[in-house]
Design a protein around this motif. Structure first.
Motif, mmCIF file in Angstrom:
data_model
loop_
_atom_site.group_PDB
_atom_site.id
_atom_site.type_symbol
_atom_site.label_atom_id
_atom_site.label_comp_id
_atom_site.label_asym_id
_atom_site.label_seq_id
_atom_site.Cartn_x
_atom_site.Cartn_y
_atom_site.Cartn_z
ATOM 1 N N LEU A 198 50.539 58.971 20.484
ATOM 2 C CA LEU A 198 51.045 57.648 20.551
ATOM 3 C C LEU A 198 50.647 56.809 19.419
ATOM 4 O O LEU A 198 51.299 55.664 19.100
ATOM 5 C CB LEU A 198 50.796 56.998 21.967
ATOM 6 C CG LEU A 198 51.408 57.908 23.230
ATOM 7 C CD1 LEU A 198 50.853 57.108 24.428
ATOM 8 C CD2 LEU A 198 52.781 57.519 23.366
ATOM 9 N N GLY A 199 49.529 56.834 19.007
ATOM 10 C CA GLY A 199 48.897 56.125 17.803
ATOM 11 C C GLY A 199 49.379 56.677 16.556
ATOM 12 O O GLY A 199 48.661 56.019 15.459
ATOM 13 N N LYS A 200 49.944 57.820 16.576
ATOM 14 C CA LYS A 200 50.185 58.422 15.109
ATOM 15 C C LYS A 200 48.967 58.835 14.346
ATOM 16 O O LYS A 200 49.189 58.501 13.239
ATOM 17 C CB LYS A 200 51.240 57.488 14.511
ATOM 18 C CG LYS A 200 52.687 57.533 15.255
ATOM 19 C CD LYS A 200 53.686 56.806 14.229
ATOM 20 C CE LYS A 200 54.942 56.761 15.289
ATOM 21 N NZ LYS A 200 55.993 55.953 14.113
ATOM 22 N N ARG A 201 48.075 58.865 15.008
ATOM 23 C CA ARG A 201 46.654 59.587 14.204
ATOM 24 C C ARG A 201 46.178 60.745 14.637
ATOM 25 O O ARG A 201 45.110 60.989 15.182
ATOM 26 C CB ARG A 201 45.684 58.368 14.442
ATOM 27 C CG ARG A 201 46.147 57.045 13.622
ATOM 28 C CD ARG A 201 45.052 55.946 13.987
ATOM 29 N NE ARG A 201 43.810 55.979 13.358
ATOM 30 C CZ ARG A 201 42.984 55.283 13.588
ATOM 31 N NH1 ARG A 201 42.842 54.254 14.288
ATOM 32 N NH2 ARG A 201 41.454 55.585 13.240
ATOM 33 N N THR A 202 47.070 61.744 14.634
ATOM 34 C CA THR A 202 46.939 62.900 15.507
ATOM 35 C C THR A 202 45.586 63.788 14.928
ATOM 36 O O THR A 202 45.096 64.442 15.373
ATOM 37 C CB THR A 202 48.047 64.072 15.319
ATOM 38 O OG1 THR A 202 48.558 64.215 13.683
ATOM 39 C CG2 THR A 202 49.216 63.349 16.155
ATOM 40 N N TYR A 203 45.149 63.336 13.238
ATOM 41 C CA TYR A 203 44.265 64.088 12.829
ATOM 42 C C TYR A 203 42.915 63.725 13.623
ATOM 43 O O TYR A 203 42.214 64.714 13.402
ATOM 44 C CB TYR A 203 44.077 63.798 11.443
ATOM 45 C CG TYR A 203 43.851 62.250 11.125
ATOM 46 C CD1 TYR A 203 42.318 61.795 11.126
ATOM 47 C CD2 TYR A 203 44.828 61.313 10.969
ATOM 48 C CE1 TYR A 203 42.081 60.528 10.890
ATOM 49 C CE2 TYR A 203 44.362 60.092 11.030
ATOM 50 C CZ TYR A 203 43.237 59.655 10.855
ATOM 51 O OH TYR A 203 42.625 58.093 10.539
ATOM 52 N N LEU A 204 42.896 62.824 14.171
ATOM 53 C CA LEU A 204 41.388 62.693 14.755
ATOM 54 C C LEU A 204 41.327 63.533 16.063
ATOM 55 O O LEU A 204 40.255 63.621 16.609
ATOM 56 C CB LEU A 204 41.679 61.078 15.376
ATOM 57 C CG LEU A 204 41.327 60.055 14.383
ATOM 58 C CD1 LEU A 204 41.574 58.549 14.989
ATOM 59 C CD2 LEU A 204 40.021 60.248 13.589
ATOM 60 N N GLN A 205 42.335 64.152 16.827
ATOM 61 C CA GLN A 205 42.047 64.945 17.667
ATOM 62 C C GLN A 205 41.332 66.281 17.348
ATOM 63 O O GLN A 205 41.202 67.015 18.202
ATOM 64 C CB GLN A 205 43.346 65.131 18.546
ATOM 65 C CG GLN A 205 44.625 65.850 17.960
ATOM 66 C CD GLN A 205 45.591 65.853 18.621
ATOM 67 O OE1 GLN A 205 46.318 64.989 18.928
ATOM 68 N NE2 GLN A 205 46.200 66.963 19.298
ATOM 69 N N ILE A 206 41.342 66.560 15.945
ATOM 70 C CA ILE A 206 40.568 67.489 15.701
ATOM 71 C C ILE A 206 39.109 67.785 15.831
ATOM 72 O O ILE A 206 38.716 68.793 15.983
ATOM 73 C CB ILE A 206 40.903 67.842 13.817
ATOM 74 C CG1 ILE A 206 42.482 67.989 13.784
ATOM 75 C CG2 ILE A 206 40.011 68.873 13.482
ATOM 76 C CD1 ILE A 206 42.777 67.811 12.220
#
Length: 471
Positions: free
Chosen positions: A353-361
């Protein structure tokens, strides 16, 4: 019933029927296959799943995120072109990987992967992409029918193959054939739309699509490691037999609860994305609370009820050669599945939702490193119980880090009082089932009597806590 509840219910039926079919398949296969054969099958399937994750997952996630931006079929041609180019590229990479693997180690297992596994990979990948299209378009009935059709074909052909002596190869052939047949019968229009869309390819949009989706490749790849690397370590240290015993117990526990949690997410999360795109953060948060409440009031009682009656479920579904191991493992895997489900189906949604999918790595990398490190040292010492311990520790690390990091990206609402009420009601029901079964003889009688009784008690407790299960 709310729109999200109706969609989730249809997905639950659509996933539940294939889930029942998969339970039947597990029951049959554990009676027809030896633990050694099932261990080989588990390794091949795990490897196909890993390749699917690494090569095709980014396509599915980009599709889920960008499809709501296109409100008509004509406008979706560039998106379909991205899918077509991405799919063709992934197939080419898989050919290179398989060829290299065959050159390095041309053994029997590699032959299975190179021939049967690769075909299964391609067919499964396209089928899942087509399912995402149906899901994003909110075509829940067609989605459910496709899934049910595939599972039915796979079970029928799988039993026929194994019964006639084809063993592991027969199961892989049946899975690939059932996927192809289902795609032709129920997804022909999707196949046609994607295959003729190459001329609409736009590099700039593909780059955006790729940037959004690639972090999911790393994330889900690491998730696969802390979910399934234990099978490879068990196979290396203990052999095919122990791998088969562990895989059966793990699959029984994981699939049962995962079917429910994923079905709820399939029906709920697209509504949250649409609410964010059309109405903003407030509307999205209202939808997210509804989604979480539905997830809690269904998954928590099922998980605690399953733990209470795990021995009875194992006796009913699993072949005699696998029973002893399964009874030790199943309750712990259920607990771990709850943790991963909470992470994947709620807290990780913050990154999308926050369009910062790289952080879930970061959570999955940490969990994967811990899981691999523990597996290397304690499986040879404690056997399959060591794999269970490393799995639970890595799952808890992934969940904790996801909760902490997600609050800095898109703070998700969490109805804490609601959670406590559902947890209390589920716990009381679970304890009642656990102690109530002692007064009954026979696992069939216990399940027939206690499962509906437990459900009734749970619904009454929810009413006491002023929670409407059907709302």
């Amino acid at each position: 019933m709310s729109k999200q509840g109706k969609h989730s219910l249809i997905y639950l039926v659509g996933r539940g029927i294939p889930g029942i079919i998969n339970f039947a398949a597990l029951s049959v296969y554990t009676r027809l296959l030896s633990p050694e054969d099932y261990g080989q099958y588990a390794i091949v399937i795990s490897t196909v799943a890993l390749c699917n994750t690494l090569l095709f997952q980014w396509i599915r996630m980009g599709l889920l995120r960008y499809l709501p931006k296109f409100d008509t079929e004509l406008k979706r041609a560039p998106l379909y072109a991205n899918i077509a180019v991405g799919y063709a590229t992934a197939i080419f990479v898989s050919l290179l990987m398989t060829g290299l693997l065959y050159i390095i180690n041309p053994g029997e297992m590699v032959v299975k992967l190179a021939v049967f596994g690769m075909v299964l990979l391609w067919t499964e990948a396209f089928f899942e992409i087509a399912l995402e299209l149906l899901r994003s378009n909110l075509q829940v009935i067609r989605y459910s029918l496709s899934f049910t059709l595939k599972s039915s074909f796979a079970l029928g052909m799988g039993i026929l193959m194994v019964y006639n002596g084809f063993g592991v190869r027969g199961l892989l052939i049946s899975l690939a054939a059932s996927t192809i047949l289902t795609t032709i019968l129920s997804m022909k229009s999707i196949l046609l739309a994607i295959s003729i869309s190459f001329r609409h390819f736009k590099l700039s949009f593909f780059r955006e699509f790729l940037i959004y989706g690639i972090p999911f490749t790393v994330t889900f790849g690491m998730t696969f490691i802390f979910n399934s690397s234990d099978r490879y370590f068990i196979n290396y240290f203990l052999g095919d037999r122990e791998t088969g015993l562990y895989a059966v117990a793990y699959d029984l526990a994981r699939q049962s609860l995962w079917v429910v949690m994923s079905a709820i997410n399939l029906g709920s999360f697209p509504l949250a994305i649409r609410a964010l795109e059309s109405s903003g953060v407030v509307a999205a948060n209202i939808q997210l609370i509804k989604n979480l409440q539905l997830l809690l009031k269904i998954s928590l009682p099922i998980s605690l009820g399953f733990i209470a009656l795990s021995s009875e479920v194992v006796d009913l579904f699993i072949g005699e050669k696998f029973v002893a191991e399964a009874k030790q493992i199943v309750p712990y895997i259920i607990g771990g599945t709850v943790m991963v489900g909470a992470k994947n189906f709620y807290f990780d949604q913050s990154f999308q939702l926050g369009k910062r999918t790289y952080l879930q790595i970061y959570p999955v990398i940490a969990a994967a490193v811990v899981n691999v490190g523990l597996n290397m040292f304690i499986i040879s010492w404690l056997g399959v119980i060591g794999a269970v311990i490393s799995t639970l520790i890595s799952f808890s690390i992934a969940l904790t880090m996801s909760i902490v990091i997600s609050r800095r990206v898109y703070p998700l609402p969490f109805p804490f009082i609601y959670f406590l009420k559902v947890l209390l009601a589920s716990s009381i029901m679970g304890l009642g089932l656990f102690y109530g079964k002692e007064i009954m003889e026979g696992y069939v009688l216990r399940l027939v009597v206690l499962v509906p009784l437990g459900a009734l008690v749970y619904l009454l407790l929810l009413r006491v806590f002023k929670i409407d299960f059907f709302k």
